[in-house]
Design a protein around this motif. Structure first.
Motif, PDB file in Angstrom:
ATOM      1  N   GLN B  86       0.846  -1.210   0.000  1.00 15.82           N
ATOM      2  CA  GLN B  86       0.000   0.000   0.000  1.00 15.82           C
ATOM      3  C   GLN B  86       0.872   1.246   0.000  1.00 15.82           C
ATOM      4  OE1 GLN B  86      -2.236  -0.938   3.589  1.00 15.82           O
ATOM      5  NE2 GLN B  86      -4.097  -1.259   2.399  1.00 15.82           N
ATOM      6  N   ASP B  89       2.238   1.987  -3.436  1.00 16.03           N
ATOM      7  CA  ASP B  89       1.229   2.571  -4.337  1.00 16.03           C
ATOM      8  C   ASP B  89       1.094   4.065  -4.092  1.00 16.03           C
ATOM      9  OD1 ASP B  89      -1.080  -0.287  -4.299  1.00 16.03           O
ATOM     10  OD2 ASP B  89       0.698   0.170  -5.522  1.00 16.03           O
ATOM     11  N   ILE B  90       0.964   4.460  -2.820  1.00 18.94           N
ATOM     12  CA  ILE B  90       0.709   5.873  -2.541  1.00 18.94           C
ATOM     13  C   ILE B  90       1.996   6.695  -2.659  1.00 18.94           C
ATOM     14  CG2 ILE B  90       0.992   5.924  -0.016  1.00 18.94           C
ATOM     15  CD1 ILE B  90      -1.728   7.540  -0.060  1.00 18.94           C
ATOM     16  N   PHE B  91       3.142   6.046  -2.371  1.00 18.93           N
ATOM     17  CA  PHE B  91       4.426   6.742  -2.490  1.00 18.93           C
ATOM     18  C   PHE B  91       4.705   7.085  -3.937  1.00 18.93           C
ATOM     19  CE2 PHE B  91       7.656   8.239   0.131  1.00 18.93           C
ATOM     20  CZ  PHE B  91       8.913   8.019  -0.398  1.00 18.93           C
ATOM     21  N   ILE B  93       2.492   8.009  -6.085  1.00 22.59           N
ATOM     22  CA  ILE B  93       1.719   9.223  -6.382  1.00 22.59           C
ATOM     23  C   ILE B  93       2.481  10.440  -5.866  1.00 22.59           C
ATOM     24  CG2 ILE B  93      -0.445  10.461  -5.951  1.00 22.59           C
ATOM     25  CD1 ILE B  93      -1.740   7.632  -5.642  1.00 22.59           C
ATOM     26  N   TYR B  94       2.996  10.348  -4.645  1.00 26.17           N
ATOM     27  CA  TYR B  94       3.801  11.432  -4.056  1.00 26.17           C
ATOM     28  C   TYR B  94       5.013  11.714  -4.942  1.00 26.17           C
ATOM     29  CZ  TYR B  94       7.175  13.624  -0.846  1.00 26.17           C
ATOM     30  OH  TYR B  94       8.117  14.453  -0.273  1.00 26.17           O
ATOM     31  N   ASN B 196      -6.470   0.728  12.266  1.00 23.94           N
ATOM     32  CA  ASN B 196      -5.864  -0.056  11.182  1.00 23.94           C
ATOM     33  C   ASN B 196      -4.541   0.572  10.748  1.00 23.94           C
ATOM     34  OD1 ASN B 196      -6.446   2.143   9.460  1.00 23.94           O
ATOM     35  ND2 ASN B 196      -8.503   1.327   9.091  1.00 23.94           N
ATOM     36  N   GLU B 198      -3.723   1.880   7.981  1.00 29.68           N
ATOM     37  CA  GLU B 198      -3.773   3.006   7.042  1.00 29.68           C
ATOM     38  C   GLU B 198      -3.347   4.302   7.730  1.00 29.68           C
ATOM     39  OE1 GLU B 198      -7.231   1.256   4.049  1.00 29.68           O
ATOM     40  OE2 GLU B 198      -7.604   3.106   5.178  1.00 29.68           O
ATOM     41  N   ILE B 201       0.238   5.084   7.012  1.00 27.58           N
ATOM     42  CA  ILE B 201       0.516   5.652   5.677  1.00 27.58           C
ATOM     43  C   ILE B 201       0.344   7.158   5.739  1.00 27.58           C
ATOM     44  CG2 ILE B 201      -0.247   5.744   3.281  1.00 27.58           C
ATOM     45  CD1 ILE B 201      -1.028   2.801   3.537  1.00 27.58           C
ATOM     46  N   SER B 202      -0.758   7.593   6.341  1.00 27.28           N
ATOM     47  CA  SER B 202      -1.041   9.022   6.416  1.00 27.28           C
ATOM     48  C   SER B 202      -0.001   9.739   7.279  1.00 27.28           C
ATOM     49  CB  SER B 202      -2.443   9.209   6.981  1.00 27.28           C
ATOM     50  OG  SER B 202      -2.705  10.559   7.169  1.00 27.28           O
ATOM     51  N   GLY B 205       3.650   9.377   5.781  1.00 27.69           N
ATOM     52  CA  GLY B 205       3.719  10.125   4.517  1.00 27.69           C
ATOM     53  C   GLY B 205       3.850  11.616   4.752  1.00 27.69           C
ATOM     54  N   GLU B 209       6.989  14.107   3.869  1.00 30.49           N
ATOM     55  CA  GLU B 209       6.756  15.281   3.021  1.00 30.49           C
ATOM     56  C   GLU B 209       7.213  16.554   3.740  1.00 30.49           C
ATOM     57  OE1 GLU B 209       2.650  16.042   2.125  1.00 30.49           O
ATOM     58  OE2 GLU B 209       3.143  17.202   0.333  1.00 30.49           O
ATOM     59  N   ASP B 210       6.880  16.667   5.041  1.00 33.37           N
ATOM     60  CA  ASP B 210       7.260  17.873   5.793  1.00 33.37           C
ATOM     61  C   ASP B 210       8.780  18.005   5.888  1.00 33.37           C
ATOM     62  OD1 ASP B 210       4.531  17.683   8.249  1.00 33.37           O
ATOM     63  OD2 ASP B 210       4.623  18.481   6.200  1.00 33.37           O
ATOM     64  N   GLU B 212      11.064  16.723   3.929  1.00 29.24           N
ATOM     65  CA  GLU B 212      11.648  17.001   2.602  1.00 29.24           C
ATOM     66  C   GLU B 212      11.454  18.462   2.234  1.00 29.24           C
ATOM     67  OE1 GLU B 212      10.626  14.499  -0.684  1.00 29.24           O
ATOM     68  OE2 GLU B 212      12.193  13.082  -0.121  1.00 29.24           O
TER      69      GLU B 212
END
Lengths: 258, 269
Positions: B86, B89-91, B93-94, B196, B198, B201-202, B205, B209-210, B212
């Protein structure tokens, strides 16, 4: 542990890749890693040889050399250029932080080679830099060309950033100097040579380096954007992305069925 | 000498030599120390990422990362394997949002001894610039490597994330001029545990991002500017006959620009 010969090669490689002003700090670190009790400890003669090699490669040896051109002392052109270089560096270097020296020598093929080395080693403020200018003058044709190498290092807060630049200058004509010329013409020739060095170092080099820093924003943006194209930060919630993926799969299936 | 002193000396050498050669210098340093210290150095130092071909997977282009390679020898539970998938997949997109479609990235997770897990999140991008004006039209390569090593541990009803992030950049212009550098930061963040996975991930992630964003801003506004020849080689003299007033004005302007860059960094903090 590595064999003694391999250790020597490793130590030599590490010392030769030092940034300006970093030879001794790296040597101190290597002495911690390979203390006197270690079979691979650093021999003083070996270190002296590596230091000499490093100073020769970077031309830092000019700072400590006595401008050993005794054989050229009777050469009028070389003497004029040395005097003009002395004057130039005296005017240029007013800061107590910068150390600079020059060397003017006659090469085997009768060309005159002018070398300038300057460094600012300010380890307390986590910065250091060096500039080496090498210029070759062919007195028989008046052709004058050269290059400048710059190496700067900033290492504050655990960072390590270095600028390395080599800028070559196209050959130009500066005229020739003959012993039959009057002293005024000879002095004027020497000053013209130095003025060309000033133009190269302070105009051409400065403008190329500044261009690079001015366009740094664009270069970094091409590597990583400040913000996504959408102008909003990434939504890290998994569900919307899962829905989009399902919709895309559905669209792909419809397209393939058609 | 104690092992921590030797490790510090090795890290100090890495800081004083060419960052583009970090991998080779690390390799040479590991030859000088004991195998245990060599392992410790390889674990705690990140080097620039490299691209290679995955011949087990139809020669697909992948990123080579020692931390990720080490993780393949570690255990990964079924639950973590699903989370890793998972994350990837989302990484992706980032990665496309910030780095573009031609960039590469991947996520590798592994179980740790405690109730938590660890992971390596890597991103790599290159650009080519034509050296305009040159006759032979050579392309020039600039590179960016991000390596984020995360450790997640559970404390009562909260998760503690410890993140160590390293960015390597190398920007080449005019064919003979390169600025290269590395920057490492360590941060911790505590979040409420969710029902869960998920939530990981949030939280992770956003954390990546912060950090970077913060590091990119400091790279551009502060660290790169401090390699400027004008800043370091302050000759102090006057060869153009501009006079003392102009020289002092130039010096004041330089200091003001650098102070502005520092102010921008403090505002982010």
């Amino acid at each position: 542990m590595a064999h003694a010969t391999d250790s020597s090669q490793t130590v030599r490689m590490l010392l030769l890749s030092s940034a300006p002003g970093q030879f001794d700090p790296i040597l101190n670190d290597l002495r911690c890693i390979l203390p006197k009790s270690s079979p691979d400890h650093l021999d003083d003669n070996f270190i002296a040889a590596v230091r000499s090699e490093w100073e020769g490669e970077t031309r830092r040896s000019i700072l400590t050399a006595m401008n050993d051109g005794a054989a050229d002392d009777h050469d009028l052109c070389v003497s004029l250029l040395r005097n003009a270089m002395d004057e130039y560096l005296t005017r240029k270097v007013a800061s107590t932080n910068v150390r600079a020296a020059h060397e003017v020598l006659k090469a085997v093929d009768s060309k005159i080679v002018i070398t300038i080395y300057a460094e600012n080693v300010d380890l307390h403020n986590f910065r250091a830099g060096s500039l080496t200018g090498t210029y070759t003058l062919c007195n028989s044709t008046g052709s004058f060309a050269g290059s400048v190498r710059i190496h700067t290092h900033s290492f504050e807060n655990g960072a390590n950033f270095q600028l390395k630049s080599r800028i070559d200058f196209n050959p130009i004509q500066v005229g020739t100097c003959a012993t039959s010329d009057g002293s005024e013409k000879q002095t004027s020739w020497a000053n013209a040579v130095i003025q060309q060095i000033v133009n190269w170092e302070e105009t051409e080099v400065t403008s190329k380096i500044r261009d690079m820093y001015d366009s740094m924003g664009a270069s970094l943006k091409s590597l990583r954007r400040v913000m996504p194209v959408t102008r909003t930060k990434m939504n890290w919630n998994v569900r919307p992305h899962r829905v989009v993926q399902m919709l895309e799969k559905g669209l792909d299936r419809e397209t393939s069925e058609e | 000498m104690s092992s921590s002193t030797i490790t510090q000396s090795c890290l100090d050498i890495l800081r004083r030599t060419n960052p583009d050669d970090a991998e080779e210098i690390l390799s040479r340093l590991t030859e000088l120390v004991t195998p245990e210290l060599a392992q410790e150095l390889n674990r705690c130092v990140s080097v620039p990422l490299k691209v290679c071909k995955d011949f087990d997977n139809d020669g697909k282009t992948i990123l080579a990362c020692p931390h990720a390679n080490n993780s393949s020898n570690k255990s990964i539970s079924h639950r973590l394997l699903k989370l890793q998938s998972q994350f990837n997949d989302i990484f992706n997109i980032y990665r496309e949002l910030y780095y573009g479609k031609s960039s590469l990235g991947s996520v590798h997770l592994w179980d740790t001894d405690s109730t938590g897990f660890a992971g390596c999140f890597i991103l790599y991008n290159t650009t080519k610039e034509d050296d305009s004006g040159s006759d032979d039209n050579n392309d020039i390569l600039s590179r960016w490597s991000s390596i984020h090593i995360l450790e997640a541990s559970k404390r009562k009803e909260k998760w503690l994330y410890s993140l160590e992030s390293t960015i390597y950049i190398s920007i080449t212009r005019h064919r003979g001029t390169t600025i290269s550098g590395s920057l490492t930061k360590q941060r911790q963040r505590e979040v409420d545990a969710t029902a869960n996975d998920e939530g990981h991930i949030s939280s992770i992630g956003k954390f990546i991002e912060d950090i970077e964003d913060e590091m990119r801003s400091e790279l551009e506004g502060l660290y790169i500017q401090k390699t400027s020849v004008d800043y370091i080689m302050d000759w102090g003299g006057d060869t153009k006959g501009e006079g003392q007033e102009i020289s002092e004005l130039r010096k004041d302007l330089n200091e003001a620009v650098l102070a502005r860059g520092l102010e921008g960094r403090l505002n982010l903090c």
